[in-house]
Write a protein that holds these residues in place. Structure first.
Motif, short mmCIF file in Angstrom:
data_model
loop_
_atom_site.label_atom_id
_atom_site.label_comp_id
_atom_site.label_asym_id
_atom_site.label_seq_id
_atom_site.Cartn_x
_atom_site.Cartn_y
_atom_site.Cartn_z
N THR A 20 0.84 -1.21 0.00
CA THR A 20 0.00 0.00 0.00
C THR A 20 0.87 1.25 0.00
O THR A 20 2.06 1.21 0.33
N THR A 21 0.27 2.35 -0.38
CA THR A 21 0.95 3.65 -0.34
C THR A 21 0.64 4.35 0.98
O THR A 21 -0.28 3.96 1.71
N ARG A 22 1.38 5.40 1.25
CA ARG A 22 1.11 6.19 2.45
C ARG A 22 -0.31 6.75 2.41
O ARG A 22 -1.02 6.75 3.42
#
Length: 467
Positions: A20-22
């Motif tokens: 996942t991304t931030r």
């Protein structure tokens, strides 16, 4: 840095992890009310929320599933399960339950009456909840060193016999239904109790006619730490030490989701046949027939194999070494952790890590959120949120330890995962001054609030300084 032994297993099946991304993690955490417990597991990359029921079963355990006898009454699988508990833990009467807290409920209902008092070596949330719901007051009689994260005392799980004597003197033996012991002590960071102290505690309690019951969920890990730390036990096998830990006690409650390498299940084990019959009667009401107790035959077969595997020296050596590796990496980088490193988890001293966040603003919950946002690593708060409120005054309890627990599942993660966790925690600690505020409740449940509570930043939209 401790030696990281090669894992005593090889991978036969894999479960994909989602990166996942931030931004993804920020959205997920806000939807979860700043409570990592409420995150969907697919939004977590390395999940150290708990080591309970999150273990990887072996090929032998998966094979055992196929032998499950699903008869409602008197299933063959029960007798396989019963024999394994008797052989490795030494108790005569074995009563299955669906998991540890099922056993806690039954034992509390059997023994506790309103106005009684239960001494123990530090509370555990579900154990104390059952004790309090049945009318008892818990009294912590653990040694003082257990409440000092920096102390190197080798057996922080030991009972302070002077404290126990004081509780008996103040309330009288008749008002104490039992002494509650844990091996290891979860809330102190997986700290062990010594064989000698178990024996001394039982001798004192028994002299006053008070039974002693042991939480054995992580007693195998406790036995390994005894082998490393307690004089006279270095040459004993883990299986022999496990029996020695149990021998002086009157019974035990077990969550097989921990040491026994299963995903569900547990048991109550007792020496007193009268109490055992009383417990079976309540199991019929709350769990299921006394020969399955809320488990399938498949579960009981897998647990029986897991019990035998749990005491294999190669397994337990590598299991605890993985925990030590993560702890030493954090310690060497200056991250304040509970010492010595325990059997199943590494605990970050959040009060020391975030001295600018007041205890009433839940620094451990705050650190948990910061670490998840950094790289998708999930831990669990073990501080003021978990401690709950005093049932009489309603005031938040503020325990001496304000910890973020990173509990490592058995046979699940590799050294690369541990390095990712270490790098993540170190990065958050390095930039800890960016954490501008703590958290407050947006929703607070009545019991075991850390599971379902929702939070919000004390000020602004984020815990981070956005300047």
């Amino acid at each position: 840095m401790p030696v990281y032994p090669p894992e005593p297993w090889r991978i036969k099946m894999v479960e994909p992890l989602r990166t996942t991304t931030r931004d993804d993690r920020e959205e997920a955490l806000r939807e979860a009310g700043w409570n990592p417990c409420l995150l969907r597991s697919e939004d977590v990359y390395v999940d150290l929320f708990t080591d309970s029921g999150t273990n990887a079963m072996s090929d032998r355990q998966w094979s055992a599933l196929m032998r499950g006898d699903e008869a409602y009454a008197g299933a063959r699988s029960f007798y396989v399960f019963e024999e394994a508990v008797r052989a490795f833990y030494g108790y005569e009467h074995v009563i299955p339950v669906h998991q540890g807290r099922g056993g806690e409920n039954i034992l509390s209902r059997c023994l506790i009456r309103p106005g009684t008092h239960v001494p123990g070596n530090m509370y555990f949330p579900s154990t104390r909840a059952h004790q309090e719901l049945n009318g008892a007051t818990f009294h912590d009689v653990i040694v003082d060193e257990a409440h000092d994260a920096e102390s190197e005392h080798p057996f922080k799980g030991d009972v302070d016999l002077g404290k126990l004597r004081a509780v008996i003197a103040e309330f009288g033996a008749d008002a104490i239904p039992y002494v509650s012991l844990a091996a290891t002590v979860n809330m102190a960071g997986g700290q062990p109790i010594s064989v000698a102290n178990v024996a001394e505690t039982c001798a004192l309690a028994h002299a006053h006619g008070i039974p002693v019951f042991l939480d054995t969920a992580r007693a195998v890990e406790n036995a390994w730490l005894v082998k490393q730390r307690e004089p006279g036990w270095a040459r004993a096998s883990v299986a022999e030490i496990l029996l020695a830990l149990c021998a002086p006690t009157d019974g035990a409650v077990m969550s097989a989701k921990k040491d026994s390498l299963a995903n569900i299940g547990g048991w109550i084990a007792l020496r007193d046949p009268v109490l055992a019959e009383q417990a079976r009667g309540l199991v019929l009401v709350y769990e299921g027939l006394h020969t399955y107790g809320g488990m399938t035959g498949r579960d009981m077969e897998a647990i029986a194999v897991g019990i035998a595997e749990s005491v294999e020296e190669d397994h337990i050596r590598a299991r605890v070494a993985q925990v030590e590796y993560l702890g030493e990496r954090l310690d060497r980088a200056g991250v304040p952790i509970t010492r010595p490193i325990g059997g199943h988890c590494v605990c970050i001293d959040a009060a020391a890590a975030l001295p600018h966040v007041p205890r009433t603003d839940f620094p451990a919950q705050t650190v948990a959120c910061a670490i998840y946002l950094e790289a998708g690593v999930r831990g669990v708060e073990r501080g003021a949120v978990t401690a709950g409120r005093d049932p009489v005054t309603g005031v938040n309890r503020l325990p001496k330890l304000e910890l973020l627990r990173l509990a490592i599942p058995r046979r699940v993660y590799t050294r690369a995962h541990m390095d990712l966790v270490a790098d993540t925690v170190i990065a958050v600690h390095r930039d800890r001054d960016r954490i501008a505020c703590g958290l407050t409740f947006a929703y607070e449940p009545r019991h075991l609030r850390f599971f379902q509570a929702r939070f919000k930043p004390v000020s602004g939209a984020s815990i981070f300084d956005t300047r």
